[in-house]
Design a protein around this motif. Structure first.
Motif, PDB file in Angstrom:
ATOM      1  N   THR A 184       0.831  -1.216   0.000  1.00  0.00           N
ATOM      2  CA  THR A 184       0.000   0.000   0.000  1.00  0.00           C
ATOM      3  C   THR A 184       0.861   1.259   0.000  1.00  0.00           C
ATOM      4  OG1 THR A 184      -1.602  -1.258   1.313  1.00  0.00           O
ATOM      5  CG2 THR A 184      -1.938   1.114   1.167  1.00  0.00           C
ATOM      6  N   CYS A 228       1.336   3.843  -8.630  1.00  0.00           N
ATOM      7  CA  CYS A 228       0.542   2.618  -8.498  1.00  0.00           C
ATOM      8  C   CYS A 228       0.173   2.074  -9.883  1.00  0.00           C
ATOM      9  CB  CYS A 228      -0.715   2.913  -7.686  1.00  0.00           C
ATOM     10  SG  CYS A 228      -1.731   1.462  -7.355  1.00  0.00           S
ATOM     11  N   THR A 260      -1.839  -0.969  -3.941  1.00  0.00           N
ATOM     12  CA  THR A 260      -3.012  -0.104  -3.766  1.00  0.00           C
ATOM     13  C   THR A 260      -2.587   1.224  -3.136  1.00  0.00           C
ATOM     14  OG1 THR A 260      -3.483  -1.090  -1.601  1.00  0.00           O
ATOM     15  CG2 THR A 260      -4.620  -2.053  -3.501  1.00  0.00           C
TER      16      THR A 260
END
Length: 209
Positions: A83, A126, A139
């Motif tokens: 993330t 991303c 993500t």
């Protein structure tokens, strides 16, 4: 003509709570083995899960190395993807660290802005990494968790005028191996450096304090 060398600092965290092995530091050590290419000097550092250590170490890292970029890697027990964190938060630190301490003010920098964004376009990073065919899902998040990860990120963003990044990784084996995480970090940081090249012209306009 030889390309100018760039220095990148990447940090991971030491053990805390139930995590006697912190996947973030294992992933950073895997990245160290892989490197970031011939024109990038990589310096890695393990950070203790302690607020006061962070307050001391983060400004010292920037002062000592004058890096192009600092990327902090942290563990999220809830994460199932890698993330990218867009921003750090100043207020709301109530969780006790490894020394059973938390800041009396419950904030990182008294009088600092409530939130500081990274100058790196995490959406673009991303998207770029997701097209590489890595076997790791990437993500985006806007909440680094109001614990040592968020505290470190905000502190670093504050001292670097936004020239920092934060990446959360899941625990080892849930679902990714150390090698997969290392390769993902390598690809993510390469994309971040590429994004920084584009934004360098207006870097000084961001997050003045």
């Amino acid at each position: 003509m030889e390309k100018p060398r760039r220095l990148v600092v990447v940090t991971g965290f030491g053990p805390f709570g139930e995590h006697s092995v912190n996947a973030s530091w294992i992933a950073v050590q895997e990245l160290e083995k892989l490197g970031l290419g011939d024109d990038v000097d990589l310096h890695v550092c393990e950070i203790p899960v302690e607020y006061q250590a962070v307050e001391r170490l983060i400004p010292a890292l920037w002062k000592k190395h004058c890096p192009q970029l600092v990327v902090h890697v942290g563990l999220s027990g809830m994460a199932t993807t890698v993330t990218l964190e867009k921003c750090g938060h100043n207020i709301g630190y109530r969780g006790l660290d490894n020394c059973r301490f938390c800041p009396g003010s419950q904030c990182c920098i008294e009088g600092g802005p409530e939130c500081i964004d990274s100058v790196i376009d995490m959406d673009a990073v991303c998207k770029r990494v997701s097209t590489l065919g890595l076997d790791v899902a990437v993500t985006i998040s806007k909440d680094a968790g109001r614990y040592l990860c968020d505290f470190t990120y905000y502190t670093s963003l504050y001292h670097s005028h936004g020239r920092s990044a934060f990446v959360h990784v899941p625990p080892l084996g849930r679902p990714y191996s150390a090698e997969q995480l290392g390769r993902a970090l390598q690809a993510i940081i390469a994309a971040m450096l590429s994004d920084l090249k584009h934004s360098d012209s207006n870097i000084n306009c961001h997050n003045e304090h």
